[in-house]
Design an enzyme around this catalytic site. Structure first.
Site, mmCIF file in Angstrom:
data_model
loop_
_atom_site.group_PDB
_atom_site.id
_atom_site.type_symbol
_atom_site.label_atom_id
_atom_site.label_comp_id
_atom_site.label_asym_id
_atom_site.label_seq_id
_atom_site.Cartn_x
_atom_site.Cartn_y
_atom_site.Cartn_z
ATOM 1 N N VAL A 97 -70.844 -17.265 79.239
ATOM 2 C CA VAL A 97 -70.632 -18.698 79.426
ATOM 3 C C VAL A 97 -71.155 -19.168 80.779
ATOM 4 O O VAL A 97 -71.863 -20.180 80.867
ATOM 5 C CB VAL A 97 -69.128 -19.031 79.258
ATOM 6 C CG1 VAL A 97 -68.812 -20.429 79.767
ATOM 7 C CG2 VAL A 97 -68.748 -18.916 77.790
ATOM 8 N N ALA A 129 -67.864 -15.932 53.181
ATOM 9 C CA ALA A 129 -66.923 -14.808 53.086
ATOM 10 C C ALA A 129 -67.568 -13.561 53.687
ATOM 11 O O ALA A 129 -68.788 -13.373 53.590
ATOM 12 C CB ALA A 129 -66.555 -14.575 51.626
ATOM 13 N N CYS A 172 -64.235 -14.386 71.069
ATOM 14 C CA CYS A 172 -63.363 -15.568 71.154
ATOM 15 C C CYS A 172 -62.292 -15.656 70.072
ATOM 16 O O CYS A 172 -61.109 -15.723 70.393
ATOM 17 C CB CYS A 172 -64.219 -16.838 71.124
ATOM 18 S SG CYS A 172 -65.233 -17.014 72.596
HETATM 19 P P1 NAD Z 1 -67.818 -12.435 80.347
HETATM 20 O O1 NAD Z 1 -66.898 -11.274 80.399
HETATM 21 O O2 NAD Z 1 -69.146 -12.302 79.703
HETATM 22 O O3 NAD Z 1 -68.082 -12.975 81.837
HETATM 23 C C1 NAD Z 1 -67.092 -13.097 82.819
HETATM 24 C C2 NAD Z 1 -67.752 -12.779 84.175
HETATM 25 O O4 NAD Z 1 -66.867 -13.173 85.213
HETATM 26 C C3 NAD Z 1 -68.025 -11.292 84.398
HETATM 27 O O5 NAD Z 1 -69.401 -11.122 84.691
HETATM 28 C C4 NAD Z 1 -67.140 -10.905 85.586
HETATM 29 O O6 NAD Z 1 -67.715 -9.927 86.406
HETATM 30 C C5 NAD Z 1 -67.011 -12.224 86.280
HETATM 31 N N1 NAD Z 1 -65.839 -12.383 87.180
HETATM 32 C C6 NAD Z 1 -64.550 -12.107 86.916
HETATM 33 N N2 NAD Z 1 -63.781 -12.440 87.965
HETATM 34 C C7 NAD Z 1 -64.610 -12.954 88.921
HETATM 35 C C8 NAD Z 1 -64.412 -13.507 90.217
HETATM 36 N N3 NAD Z 1 -63.198 -13.613 90.757
HETATM 37 N N4 NAD Z 1 -65.502 -13.920 90.886
HETATM 38 C C9 NAD Z 1 -66.732 -13.833 90.360
HETATM 39 N N5 NAD Z 1 -66.982 -13.351 89.126
HETATM 40 C C10 NAD Z 1 -65.936 -12.909 88.415
HETATM 41 O O7 NAD Z 1 -66.986 -13.615 79.662
HETATM 42 P P2 NAD Z 1 -67.551 -14.824 78.755
HETATM 43 O O8 NAD Z 1 -67.830 -14.368 77.387
HETATM 44 O O9 NAD Z 1 -68.608 -15.549 79.530
HETATM 45 O O10 NAD Z 1 -66.251 -15.740 78.684
HETATM 46 C C11 NAD Z 1 -65.782 -16.460 79.806
HETATM 47 C C12 NAD Z 1 -64.748 -17.461 79.341
HETATM 48 O O11 NAD Z 1 -65.376 -18.426 78.480
HETATM 49 C C13 NAD Z 1 -63.612 -16.861 78.509
HETATM 50 O O12 NAD Z 1 -62.425 -17.547 78.797
HETATM 51 C C14 NAD Z 1 -64.041 -17.136 77.076
HETATM 52 O O13 NAD Z 1 -62.951 -17.230 76.203
HETATM 53 C C15 NAD Z 1 -64.719 -18.482 77.227
HETATM 54 N N6 NAD Z 1 -65.716 -18.751 76.191
HETATM 55 C C16 NAD Z 1 -66.558 -17.770 75.776
HETATM 56 C C17 NAD Z 1 -67.515 -18.056 74.807
HETATM 57 C C18 NAD Z 1 -68.458 -16.983 74.331
HETATM 58 O O14 NAD Z 1 -69.090 -17.190 73.299
HETATM 59 N N7 NAD Z 1 -68.575 -15.858 75.009
HETATM 60 C C19 NAD Z 1 -67.612 -19.342 74.279
HETATM 61 C C20 NAD Z 1 -66.751 -20.323 74.735
HETATM 62 C C21 NAD Z 1 -65.796 -20.023 75.697
#
Ligand code: NAD
Length: 453
Positions: free
Chosen positions: A11, A260, A268
């Site tokens: 994201v 299906a 997510c």
């Molecule tokens: P991800 O695990 O791919 O990325 C999270 C990143 O944050 C990691 O690279 C991690 O190293 C970094 N991180 C953690 N703590 C940190 C800090 N204090 N400082 C700097 N970097 C830090 O996660 P994602 O899939 O991108 O999801 C992120 C959020 O977005 C989640 O809440 C998820 O539910 C939501 N989301 C995800 C999607 C999807 O399709 N992946 C879609 C919509 C919403």
């Protein structure tokens, strides 16, 4: 305008790059040194179509940069987005908020002037208020009470595999804040979409936070609903694809998310449905439908492995099972909560030998699956196999040569969990063919075939 993006995962990286595409200066921060090093060289740590070219373009334009230094991301930034993970807390199913709250604290420590803190992560109701509290406390502790800030919830709806397009052409943008100043900044950030008349839902933080969970839970429910209808179709001789078409053409229902399959997975839906049930319990507003969806989906993934065993005559001991597709859906290498992670170990426990192939997710899959024969392509996996199982509908699996499969496999048996083949074609090729919500095709079972071809 300049913004910081805390967390450069799926994201954060997509959102940051797309904001740069909107003309904004974006500094993406992550704690993962390897990730940041690679991104500085424009190497993309995830598989996401179209993203690499866009990152290169924005880095060359000087609008997008990557850092591990939080000062760079926060100071001089009008808004700082938090896009860190909110995984399931193992002990109780709640969203684990450790990363979000830690990020908020770290941002507060280096803030020097007015900053809008925006949550992009999917977070439980009440998180914006909690972030506000954390930042106020941190500013007070550091004697920086005069530093002004606002908070805003701006949930993200992008889908992996189509993330860039989803971000640039969203169905809507949700802005949850009580501050006029924050709304103004958010509207400026999303100005290109505003001009395109993308609907902006400006609301309270609680409503914005609820919208995200409600949207994901609704979609997961739709998938689970059609999966149960598929079970019924298998018993009655109906065809679930035609049922889905027949109901999906009703404008009130819509055709999307009515495919299906083996049950929803991914980064997510599983965690967000579970988190919503926990939020419901916390507020004494039980989410009975979603609780049932979570249970039905878990059962479904288990039953998919049994379907393979049944297709193999009730026993897979010592049998070679070819698995095509490991990621939770096509066009991503994301293995988080992929159905393959439930199905494969179940088959292994029953004594099956697994040969697997996925076009892009094998590197990730190797981190979470063991004792697999990793194959170069579909035909290598199918060689001498007692059954071939399609778990993920990558395009390249849609047009396999059935005659080549028939030649190389030990037994002509296919379990197609995505309904990408036509039962009539499989009968002609002499396969035992098991799909979802459609009558089973056995080479000798012409009666069933007449109904489906
Ligand atoms: P991800 O695990 O791919 O990325 C999270 C990143 O944050 C990691 O690279 C991690 O190293 C970094 N991180 C953690 N703590 C940190 C800090 N204090 N400082 C700097 N970097 C830090 O996660 P994602 O899939 O991108 O999801 C992120 C959020 O977005 C989640 O809440 C998820 O539910 C939501 N989301 C995800 C999607 C999807 O399709 N992946 C879609 C919509 C919403």
């Amino acid at each position: 305008m300049r913004i910081g993006m805390v967390g450069t995962g799926y994201v954060g990286l997509v959102s940051g790059t797309c904001f740069a595409e909107f003309g904004i200066e974006v500094v993406c921060l992550d704690k993962d040194a390897d990730k940041i090093e690679r991104l500085k060289k424009c190497e993309i740590p995830i598989y996401e179509p179209g993203l690499e070219a866009l990152v290169e373009k924005q880095v060359s334009a000087g609008r997008l940069s990557f850092t591990m230094d939080i000062n760079e991301a926060v100071q001089n930034s009008k808004a700082v987005f938090i896009a860190v993970g909110t995984p399931t807390r193992q002990e109780d199913g709640h969203a684990d908020m450790t990363y979000v709250y830690e990020a908020a604290r770290e941002v507060a420590q280096v803030m020097t002037g007015y900053t809008l803190i925006v949550t992009k992560s999917t977070v439980p109701v009440g998180t914006a208020r909690q972030i506000e509290k954390i930042i106020s406390e941190e500013l007070a502790r550091l004697d920086k009470k005069d530093v002004e800030f606002d908070v805003c919830s701006n949930p993200e709806f992008l889908r992996e595999g189509a993330a860039v397009n989803d971000f640039i052409r969203p169905d809507r943008v949700v802005i949850g804040t009580e501050s006029e100043r924050a709304v103004e900044i958010m509207r400026n950030l999303y100005r290109p979409l505003y001009i395109n008349e993308t609907p902006m839902v400006v609301t309270s933080p609680e409503t914005a936070e609820t919208i995200k969970y409600a949207a994901n839970a609704f979609l997961a429910t739709k998938i689970t609903f059609i999966n149960e209808i598929a079970n019924l179709c298998e018993k009655t001789g109906a065809n679930v694809q035609e049922v889905a078409k027949g109901i999906g053409l009703d404008g009130r229902i819509g055709s999307k998310f009515l495919h299906a399959g083996p049950g929803y997975g991914g980064s997510c839906f599983p965690k967000d449905t579970l988190a919503l049930t926990q939020i419901g319990q916390k507020y004494n507003a039980q989410q009975n439908i979603v609780e049932t969806v979570v249970w039905v989906n878990a059962e479904r993934q288990r039953s998919m492995a049994q379907r393979v065993i049944d297709a193999c005559g009730g026993d897979v001991e010592g049998k070679r099972i070819a698995i095509l597709g490991l990621s939770f859906k096509p066009n991503t290498d994301d293995m988080r909560d992929a159905p393959s992670l439930q199905i494969i170990p179940f088959l292994q426990d029953e004594g099956a030998k697994i040969a697997a192939f996925d076009p892009v997710a094998m590197a990730e899959a190797k981190k979470c699956l063991e004792d697999i024969e990793w194959c170069e392509d579909s035909y290598e996996a199918a060689k001498d196999a007692d059954a071939l199982v399609i778990i993920t509908e990558w395009n390249e699996f849609r047009a396999l040569s059935l005659s080549r499969l028939a030649e190389t496999m030990k037994t002509k048996c296919m379990v197609d969990m995505r309904n990408i083949y036509k039962p009539g074609d499989m009968r002609e090729a002499g396969f035992h063919y098991v799909s979802i919500g459609r009558p089973e095709v056995r080479p000798e079972n012409t009666q069933a075939l007449k109904k489906v071809s």
